[in-house]
Design a protein around this motif. Structure first.
Motif, PDB file in Angstrom:
ATOM      1  N   TYR A 239     -14.996 -27.240  47.617  1.00  0.00           N
ATOM      2  CA  TYR A 239     -15.650 -26.654  48.793  1.00  0.00           C
ATOM      3  C   TYR A 239     -16.432 -27.725  49.540  1.00  0.00           C
ATOM      4  O   TYR A 239     -16.393 -27.796  50.773  1.00  0.00           O
ATOM      5  CB  TYR A 239     -16.568 -25.519  48.345  1.00  0.00           C
ATOM      6  N   LYS A 242     -14.203 -29.772  51.530  1.00  0.00           N
ATOM      7  CA  LYS A 242     -13.429 -28.935  52.459  1.00  0.00           C
ATOM      8  C   LYS A 242     -11.968 -28.775  52.027  1.00  0.00           C
ATOM      9  O   LYS A 242     -11.072 -28.607  52.850  1.00  0.00           O
ATOM     10  CB  LYS A 242     -13.514 -29.492  53.894  1.00  0.00           C
ATOM     11  N   LYS A 243     -11.750 -28.830  50.723  1.00  0.00           N
ATOM     12  CA  LYS A 243     -10.411 -28.566  50.180  1.00  0.00           C
ATOM     13  C   LYS A 243     -10.376 -27.094  49.759  1.00  0.00           C
ATOM     14  O   LYS A 243     -10.423 -26.747  48.577  1.00  0.00           O
ATOM     15  CB  LYS A 243     -10.140 -29.496  48.988  1.00  0.00           C
ATOM     16  N   TYR A 244     -10.317 -26.240  50.758  1.00  0.00           N
ATOM     17  CA  TYR A 244     -10.485 -24.814  50.520  1.00  0.00           C
ATOM     18  C   TYR A 244      -9.334 -24.205  49.726  1.00  0.00           C
ATOM     19  O   TYR A 244      -9.532 -23.219  49.014  1.00  0.00           O
ATOM     20  CB  TYR A 244     -10.644 -24.077  51.852  1.00  0.00           C
ATOM     21  N   ASP A 245      -8.147 -24.788  49.821  1.00  0.00           N
ATOM     22  CA  ASP A 245      -7.022 -24.253  49.054  1.00  0.00           C
ATOM     23  C   ASP A 245      -7.239 -24.460  47.549  1.00  0.00           C
ATOM     24  O   ASP A 245      -6.979 -23.562  46.734  1.00  0.00           O
ATOM     25  CB  ASP A 245      -5.711 -24.902  49.505  1.00  0.00           C
ATOM     26  N   VAL A 246      -7.726 -25.650  47.189  1.00  0.00           N
ATOM     27  CA  VAL A 246      -8.012 -25.938  45.779  1.00  0.00           C
ATOM     28  C   VAL A 246      -9.139 -25.046  45.274  1.00  0.00           C
ATOM     29  O   VAL A 246      -9.055 -24.455  44.191  1.00  0.00           O
ATOM     30  CB  VAL A 246      -8.398 -27.422  45.585  1.00  0.00           C
ATOM     31  N   SER A 248     -10.063 -22.128  46.362  1.00  0.00           N
ATOM     32  CA  SER A 248      -9.611 -20.736  46.267  1.00  0.00           C
ATOM     33  C   SER A 248      -8.786 -20.495  45.005  1.00  0.00           C
ATOM     34  O   SER A 248      -8.902 -19.450  44.359  1.00  0.00           O
ATOM     35  CB  SER A 248      -8.803 -20.357  47.509  1.00  0.00           C
ATOM     36  N   LYS A 249      -7.946 -21.462  44.643  1.00  0.00           N
ATOM     37  CA  LYS A 249      -7.137 -21.327  43.427  1.00  0.00           C
ATOM     38  C   LYS A 249      -8.025 -21.284  42.185  1.00  0.00           C
ATOM     39  O   LYS A 249      -7.790 -20.486  41.267  1.00  0.00           O
ATOM     40  CB  LYS A 249      -6.148 -22.496  43.321  1.00  0.00           C
ATOM     41  N   SER A 252      -9.733 -17.930  42.034  1.00  0.00           N
ATOM     42  CA  SER A 252      -8.782 -16.881  41.625  1.00  0.00           C
ATOM     43  C   SER A 252      -8.587 -16.870  40.116  1.00  0.00           C
ATOM     44  O   SER A 252      -8.466 -15.801  39.501  1.00  0.00           O
ATOM     45  CB  SER A 252      -7.439 -17.083  42.330  1.00  0.00           C
ATOM     46  N   LYS A 272     -16.662 -17.781  47.166  1.00  0.00           N
ATOM     47  CA  LYS A 272     -15.516 -17.337  47.958  1.00  0.00           C
ATOM     48  C   LYS A 272     -15.961 -16.871  49.340  1.00  0.00           C
ATOM     49  O   LYS A 272     -15.300 -17.159  50.347  1.00  0.00           O
ATOM     50  CB  LYS A 272     -14.791 -16.204  47.229  1.00  0.00           C
ATOM     51  N   ILE A 275     -16.570 -19.827  51.498  1.00  0.00           N
ATOM     52  CA  ILE A 275     -15.321 -20.439  51.942  1.00  0.00           C
ATOM     53  C   ILE A 275     -14.716 -19.659  53.103  1.00  0.00           C
ATOM     54  O   ILE A 275     -14.285 -20.241  54.107  1.00  0.00           O
ATOM     55  CB  ILE A 275     -14.315 -20.508  50.767  1.00  0.00           C
ATOM     56  N   ILE A 279     -14.061 -21.094  56.900  1.00  0.00           N
ATOM     57  CA  ILE A 279     -12.722 -21.063  57.539  1.00  0.00           C
ATOM     58  C   ILE A 279     -12.804 -20.347  58.876  1.00  0.00           C
ATOM     59  O   ILE A 279     -12.227 -20.793  59.875  1.00  0.00           O
ATOM     60  CB  ILE A 279     -11.696 -20.386  56.605  1.00  0.00           C
TER      61      ILE A 279
END
Length: 283
Positions: A239, A242-246, A248-249, A252, A272, A275, A279
């Protein structure tokens, strides 16, 4: 009105007692005549402990935390621990003043004969003892020096990726603490603060990359942390970058883990939300 009417039969006289909370409205008088009680000093939370060096077999003293005395505060978003009156991170490294072997307390005694040989050849052979006694307290610069020496020892002994990453993470946290301690606004202080923030960022990047690699090559627990804790830590670091995909995984995985504590799931949910907000604001 006397609120305590009827107590006379017990021999108690409480005439004219109409305000039950009158004393609470007044500042409480202290034992020293009203003077503010001084905050405890850092050394009051420390004790000297004699330990034997795993490499050179000599005994030396190191500072340890009196765990029963410290008061835990809310940690940073990335789980950096905080305590009232003291930064305990400064005292989580043992450094032998005779041979230079240095490691975080959890790893200090756990070295193999092969690792000892490497440390003797590449650290002890070149180490120059300072000759100074153990200071009463460590400032941030002294603590940072010890952590860097611990990181170097870890590299020399070919330690685990996670151990190197954890050393980098704690170094970044120490630089964060150092920056927070610098309160002045003069040019020299601002320069030192800027340098500390740059160093924090550099070690934070190394820690993030190290933990990402360790996740795919090592088993849990990792540096004393279970998978949910490491997942959350990585999510918070991702976060930050700013690697929001990592991030979020990682979140999860925490939410899908039945054994994750409610507190950890709540932290993951709050992260979350941050994030999602970031976004939305970036669009």
């Amino acid at each position: 009105m006397n609120l305590f009417a009827g107590l006379e039969k017990f021999g108690i006289k409480a005439d004219n007692t109409t305000d039950l909370f009158e004393d609470e409205k007044k500042p409480a008088a202290s034992a020293d005549g009203g003077k503010t009680e001084a905050a405890p000093t850092e050394d009051s939370f420390l004790l000297d402990k004699a330990i034997r060096c795993t490499v050179c077999d000599k005994v030396f003293k190191t500072k340890m935390i009196k765990n029963g005395r410290i008061k835990r505060l809310e940690p940073d978003l990335d789980l950096r621990p905080r305590f009232e009156y003291i930064d305990t991170l400064k005292y989580d490294v043992a450094s032998c003043p005779y041979c230079g072997y240095t490691a975080m307390n959890r790893y200090f005694e756990h070295v193999t004969s092969g690792q000892i040989k490497l440390i003797k050849e590449q650290v002890c052979a070149n180490f120059k003892p300072t000759g100074s006694d153990e200071p009463a307290v460590l400032d941030y610069d002294q603590a940072i020096e010890r952590y860097k020496l611990a990181l170097f020892n870890t590299i020399v002994k070919k330690g685990k990726t996670s151990e190197k990453a954890y050393s980098c993470l704690k170094l970044s946290w120490l630089y964060r603490g150092k920056a927070e301690e610098l309160k002045g606004t003069d040019p020299e202080t601002l320069k030192k603060k800027k340098e500390a923030k740059e160093q924090e960022e550099a070690f934070y990047q190394q820690a993030y990359e190290g933990f990402m690699k360790a996740m795919s090559t090592e088993m849990f627990p990792m540096c004393g942390m279970d998978q949910c804790t490491v997942d959350y830590l990585l999510a918070a670091m991702a976060y930050h970058f700013k690697k929001y995909d990592v991030a979020s995984k990682c979140i999860s995985r925490i939410q899908a883990t039945p054994s994750a504590s409610k507190k950890m799931k709540d932290r993951a949910y709050d992260l979350k939300e941050k994030i999602v907000a970031e976004i939305k604001n970036s669009k």
